[in-house]
Write a protein that holds these residues in place. Structure first.
Motif, mmCIF file in Angstrom:
data_model
loop_
_atom_site.group_PDB
_atom_site.id
_atom_site.type_symbol
_atom_site.label_atom_id
_atom_site.label_comp_id
_atom_site.label_asym_id
_atom_site.label_seq_id
_atom_site.Cartn_x
_atom_site.Cartn_y
_atom_site.Cartn_z
ATOM 1 N N ILE A 205 -15.098 25.478 -28.341
ATOM 2 C CA ILE A 205 -14.313 25.353 -29.577
ATOM 3 C C ILE A 205 -13.925 23.884 -29.746
ATOM 4 C CG2 ILE A 205 -12.177 26.035 -30.742
ATOM 5 C CD1 ILE A 205 -12.239 28.589 -28.956
ATOM 6 N N PRO A 206 -14.139 23.279 -30.925
ATOM 7 C CA PRO A 206 -13.768 21.864 -31.117
ATOM 8 C C PRO A 206 -12.301 21.621 -30.758
ATOM 9 C CG PRO A 206 -15.056 22.642 -32.984
ATOM 10 C CD PRO A 206 -14.738 23.852 -32.142
ATOM 11 N N HIS A 207 -12.079 20.678 -29.851
ATOM 12 C CA HIS A 207 -10.721 20.495 -29.324
ATOM 13 C C HIS A 207 -9.742 19.996 -30.373
ATOM 14 C CE1 HIS A 207 -11.761 16.192 -28.811
ATOM 15 N NE2 HIS A 207 -10.462 15.996 -28.811
ATOM 16 N N GLU A 208 -10.220 19.300 -31.383
ATOM 17 C CA GLU A 208 -9.299 18.800 -32.397
ATOM 18 C C GLU A 208 -8.745 19.944 -33.255
ATOM 19 O OE1 GLU A 208 -13.422 18.329 -34.275
ATOM 20 O OE2 GLU A 208 -12.533 18.317 -32.277
ATOM 21 N N GLU A 209 -9.563 20.942 -33.525
ATOM 22 C CA GLU A 209 -9.106 22.081 -34.332
ATOM 23 C C GLU A 209 -8.195 22.996 -33.508
ATOM 24 O OE1 GLU A 209 -12.580 23.938 -36.030
ATOM 25 O OE2 GLU A 209 -13.319 22.008 -36.735
ATOM 26 N N ALA B 67 1.997 13.641 -31.480
ATOM 27 C CA ALA B 67 0.575 13.787 -31.807
ATOM 28 C C ALA B 67 -0.286 13.114 -30.750
ATOM 29 C CB ALA B 67 0.282 13.209 -33.192
ATOM 30 N N ALA B 68 0.131 11.926 -30.311
ATOM 31 C CA ALA B 68 -0.623 11.216 -29.269
ATOM 32 C C ALA B 68 -0.606 12.000 -27.959
ATOM 33 C CB ALA B 68 -0.036 9.820 -29.066
ATOM 34 N N LEU B 69 0.562 12.486 -27.577
ATOM 35 C CA LEU B 69 0.671 13.221 -26.321
ATOM 36 C C LEU B 69 -0.161 14.510 -26.343
ATOM 37 C CD1 LEU B 69 4.495 12.764 -25.663
ATOM 38 C CD2 LEU B 69 2.627 11.844 -24.245
ATOM 39 N N LEU B 70 -0.237 15.158 -27.480
ATOM 40 C CA LEU B 70 -0.901 16.465 -27.579
ATOM 41 C C LEU B 70 -2.341 16.396 -28.086
ATOM 42 C CD1 LEU B 70 2.186 18.308 -29.071
ATOM 43 C CD2 LEU B 70 1.047 18.951 -26.922
ATOM 44 N N HIS B 71 -2.861 15.198 -28.387
ATOM 45 C CA HIS B 71 -4.137 15.123 -29.111
ATOM 46 C C HIS B 71 -5.327 15.732 -28.363
ATOM 47 C CE1 HIS B 71 -5.075 11.444 -26.784
ATOM 48 N NE2 HIS B 71 -6.318 11.598 -27.203
ATOM 49 N N ASP B 72 -5.303 15.738 -27.049
ATOM 50 C CA ASP B 72 -6.423 16.310 -26.277
ATOM 51 C C ASP B 72 -6.031 17.593 -25.536
ATOM 52 O OD1 ASP B 72 -8.464 14.629 -27.024
ATOM 53 O OD2 ASP B 72 -8.367 13.359 -25.245
ATOM 54 N N HIS C 258 -8.172 13.277 -35.504
ATOM 55 C CA HIS C 258 -8.208 12.083 -34.653
ATOM 56 C C HIS C 258 -9.589 11.735 -34.120
ATOM 57 C CE1 HIS C 258 -8.282 14.840 -31.150
ATOM 58 N NE2 HIS C 258 -8.765 13.795 -30.482
ATOM 59 N N ARG C 259 -10.470 12.691 -34.056
ATOM 60 C CA ARG C 259 -11.716 12.548 -33.317
ATOM 61 C C ARG C 259 -12.768 11.726 -34.066
ATOM 62 N NH1 ARG C 259 -14.835 17.735 -30.645
ATOM 63 N NH2 ARG C 259 -15.859 16.566 -28.980
ATOM 64 N N ILE D 261 -3.324 5.972 -37.245
ATOM 65 C CA ILE D 261 -2.990 5.253 -36.010
ATOM 66 C C ILE D 261 -3.493 6.018 -34.792
ATOM 67 C CG2 ILE D 261 -1.088 4.465 -34.530
ATOM 68 C CD1 ILE D 261 0.465 3.871 -37.179
ATOM 69 N N LEU D 262 -3.295 7.331 -34.761
ATOM 70 C CA LEU D 262 -3.802 8.126 -33.636
ATOM 71 C C LEU D 262 -5.315 8.002 -33.531
ATOM 72 C CD1 LEU D 262 -3.536 10.107 -31.294
ATOM 73 C CD2 LEU D 262 -3.536 11.967 -32.984
#
Length: 194
Positions: free
Chosen positions: A67-71, A51-56, A101-102, A116-117
């Protein structure tokens, strides 16, 4: 597991590049913070680290398409993780952590790993790294020192109160104090004192 993490890291690097306020350097710091906090809080690293590696991962899409990056990132992460045959049982929780996460996420983090993320991403916007990223961000948007200072007041100084974990709150306290000291010194220099 480390082999899978390396595969994910290489993929994310190919998408984001190394530098920038949301480049791979940011992702690496967030991942390290997740590792530290996750260990202290007894998180499931098979969920937290991907999740941390892929969050952005969808930041470039947000920049070009709005497009909102979190979605979009949650959708892309699910698709990518299935393509590398990552453990299917973990994928929904990884996507959920990315989706929430955002700072401005519509949904709140529901799991320990998502909390945590969220904390780690906010912590990287605080302290010395946060200061550096704020000025990078201002320059990326064609702004200057005044724009960066506005961002401190609009967002960064509020982040310490938004931590979900005890470990996040502890780290945020130190980083918040550093932000305050920096802003005081910057204000003094800009007024011509010292």
């Amino acid at each position: 597991m480390n082999h899978e993490f390396d595969t994910i890291r290489k993929h994310v690097t190919s998408v984001l590049g190394q530098a920038g306020s949301h480049g791979m350097d940011h992702v690496k710091r967030v991942t390290r913070l997740c590792g530290q906090i996750g260990e202290e809080e007894h998180a499931d690293m098979a969920i937290l680290i991907p999740a941390a590696l892929l969050h952005d991962i969808a930041r470039p899409i947000e920049k070009t398409q709005g497009i909102p990056h979190e979605e979009e990132g949650a959708r892309i992460a699910e698709q990518y993780l299935r393509s590398i045959h990552y453990d299917e049982n973990h994928i929904p929780a990884i996507a959920g952590a990315i989706r929430t996460h955002r700072f401005r996420s519509k949904e709140l983090p529901a799991t320990l790993e998502a909390k945590i993320l969220s904390d780690a991403d906010k912590l990287d916007a605080m302290g010395a790294s946060g200061i550096a990223r704020t000025f990078m961000r201002a320059a990326e948007h064609g702004g200057g020192i005044d724009d960066a200072i506005a961002h401190f007041h609009d967002k960064l100084l509020k982040l310490g109160e938004l931590m979900y974990t005890g470990s996040g709150r502890r780290i945020a306290k130190t980083r918040h104090a550093f932000l305050i000291r920096f802003l005081e010194a910057l204000d003094e220099e800009r007024r011509g004192a010292g």
